[in-house]
Design a protein around this motif. Structure first.
Motif, PDB file in Angstrom:
ATOM      1  N   ASN A  67       7.679  29.964  -4.810  1.00 36.76           N
ATOM      2  CA  ASN A  67       6.732  29.303  -5.712  1.00 36.76           C
ATOM      3  C   ASN A  67       7.094  29.451  -7.191  1.00 36.76           C
ATOM      4  OD1 ASN A  67       4.440  27.638  -5.965  1.00 36.76           O
ATOM      5  ND2 ASN A  67       3.132  29.400  -6.422  1.00 36.76           N
ATOM      6  N   ASN A 117      -4.422  25.166   0.983  1.00 40.73           N
ATOM      7  CA  ASN A 117      -4.680  25.682  -0.370  1.00 40.73           C
ATOM      8  C   ASN A 117      -6.168  25.571  -0.711  1.00 40.73           C
ATOM      9  OD1 ASN A 117      -4.143  26.814  -2.836  1.00 40.73           O
ATOM     10  ND2 ASN A 117      -3.223  24.996  -3.738  1.00 40.73           N
ATOM     11  N   GLU A 177       6.822  16.941  -0.517  1.00 43.88           N
ATOM     12  CA  GLU A 177       5.535  16.368  -0.922  1.00 43.88           C
ATOM     13  C   GLU A 177       5.029  15.493   0.223  1.00 43.88           C
ATOM     14  OE1 GLU A 177       3.366  13.690  -4.425  1.00 43.88           O
ATOM     15  OE2 GLU A 177       5.564  13.916  -4.413  1.00 43.88           O
ATOM     16  N   PHE A 232       0.212  16.989  -0.824  1.00 45.16           N
ATOM     17  CA  PHE A 232       0.359  18.439  -0.843  1.00 45.16           C
ATOM     18  C   PHE A 232       1.844  18.793  -0.883  1.00 45.16           C
ATOM     19  CE2 PHE A 232      -3.598  17.529   1.369  1.00 45.16           C
ATOM     20  CZ  PHE A 232      -4.504  18.378   0.752  1.00 45.16           C
ATOM     21  N   TYR A 233       2.157  19.913  -1.537  1.00 43.65           N
ATOM     22  CA  TYR A 233       3.533  20.397  -1.598  1.00 43.65           C
ATOM     23  C   TYR A 233       3.693  21.519  -0.574  1.00 43.65           C
ATOM     24  CZ  TYR A 233       3.807  17.654  -5.865  1.00 43.65           C
ATOM     25  OH  TYR A 233       3.782  16.620  -6.769  1.00 43.65           O
ATOM     26  N   GLY A 293      -0.969  29.859   3.102  1.00 47.27           N
ATOM     27  CA  GLY A 293      -1.698  28.903   2.277  1.00 47.27           C
ATOM     28  C   GLY A 293      -2.417  27.858   3.104  1.00 47.27           C
ATOM     29  N   ASP A 329       1.602  24.369  -2.223  1.00 48.91           N
ATOM     30  CA  ASP A 329       0.267  24.492  -1.636  1.00 48.91           C
ATOM     31  C   ASP A 329       0.274  25.350  -0.375  1.00 48.91           C
ATOM     32  OD1 ASP A 329      -1.455  22.727  -3.302  1.00 48.91           O
ATOM     33  OD2 ASP A 329      -0.001  21.209  -2.711  1.00 48.91           O
ATOM     34  N   GLU A 368      -8.399  23.608   0.285  1.00 49.87           N
ATOM     35  CA  GLU A 368      -9.014  22.275   0.344  1.00 49.87           C
ATOM     36  C   GLU A 368      -9.188  21.863   1.796  1.00 49.87           C
ATOM     37  OE1 GLU A 368      -8.292  17.649  -1.063  1.00 49.87           O
ATOM     38  OE2 GLU A 368      -7.552  19.313  -2.278  1.00 49.87           O
TER      39      GLU A 368
END
Length: 259
Positions: A98, A188, A147, A202-203, A171, A110, A190
């Motif tokens: 990260n 993450n 992504e 999202f990554y 995560g 994420d 969400e």
């Protein structure tokens, strides 16, 4: 007219040259070989042994270098949905990759998804060495950040729900009901729902092997963009171990059934 004569002469010269080369070429008429069994009867080449010895000793010493310590043994078969070793590997990717991703692209990872089959060994109680990193990750796989649009992220959650295997994740949280139906999922923090339709991405950090759809993870091919960090997973684990006096991950609630 002179040009035509010159051209014809050139063709004749080239033809004769090719013909003469073909005549001079020696073609083999017979090839002989002898099969040599590689077993205990094969004598050692002492010159080769002496040449290799210092390199072997140097590699052996490096592989024995102590990086950290594990107070307990951990294996990928310890639990069906998430394991201490899998959680450690995914958390290590998130922790080590990260900052690099932020530095290069000003973006944040994420979540992380690796594959259960990619864990090639366990970690025994005691010293963690460089060899430990090579044992759990003997491949040359590298970290990539993908992504994923929301729809592909939903497919990732569905894949994990269907497989119900202790793939290393970080995560990310998935909870299933007793009958393995969907209860809730988060990336993450969400909430992700199978019926939602959002314009969001999202990554996800993973390996270049899974990026190509390895282990049937075809959702990774439905990406918007791929970021190559040029960072081998094995080297990442070595860097992670070096920073920790003790490696003591636990099984937790990142993937549960019936809770």
């Amino acid at each position: 007219m002179m040009k035509n004569k010159f051209f014809n002469l050139l063709v004749v010269v080239l033809f004769l040259g090719l013909f003469s080369c073909e005549e001079e070429y020696v073609k083999p008429v017979k090839i002989s070989y002898q099969q040599q069994a590689i077993d205990s009867t094969l004598a050692k080449n002492t010159d080769m042994e002496e040449f290799i010895k210092p390199y072997r000793e140097k590699i052996d010493a490096e592989m024995k270098t102590v990086l950290s310590y594990s107070p307990k043994s951990m294996f990928k078969s310890d639990s069906p949905y998430n394991t201490a070793i899998g959680n450690m590997m995914a958390d290590a990717v998130l922790e080590e990759a990260n900052p690099l991703f932020k530095q290069r692209h000003n973006l944040a990872i994420d979540a992380v998804l690796l594959n259960y089959g990619g864990i090639r060994s366990g970690i025994s109680e005691g010293e963690i060495t460089v060899r430990t990193a090579y044992d759990i990750m003997p491949f040359e796989n590298k970290v990539v950040v993908v992504e994923l649009p929301y729809e592909a992220a939903q497919e990732m959650i569905k894949y994990l729900m269907k497989k119900r295997t202790a793939h290393p994740i970080s995560g990310m949280q998935i909870q299933l009901n007793h009958n393995y139906s969907f209860k809730e999922a988060f990336i993450n923090n969400e909430a992700i729902h199978p019926e939602d339709n959002k314009n969001k991405s999202f990554y996800i950090a993973t390996s270049d092997y899974l990026l190509q759809g390895g282990d049937e993870m075809d959702f990774f091919t439905n990406n918007t963009e791929v970021f190559h960090l040029d960072y081998k997973l094995r080297n990442l684990f070595i860097d992670y171990f070096k920073k920790k006096d003790e490696i003591n991950p636990t099984q937790d609630n990142r993937f549960t059934v019936g809770n």
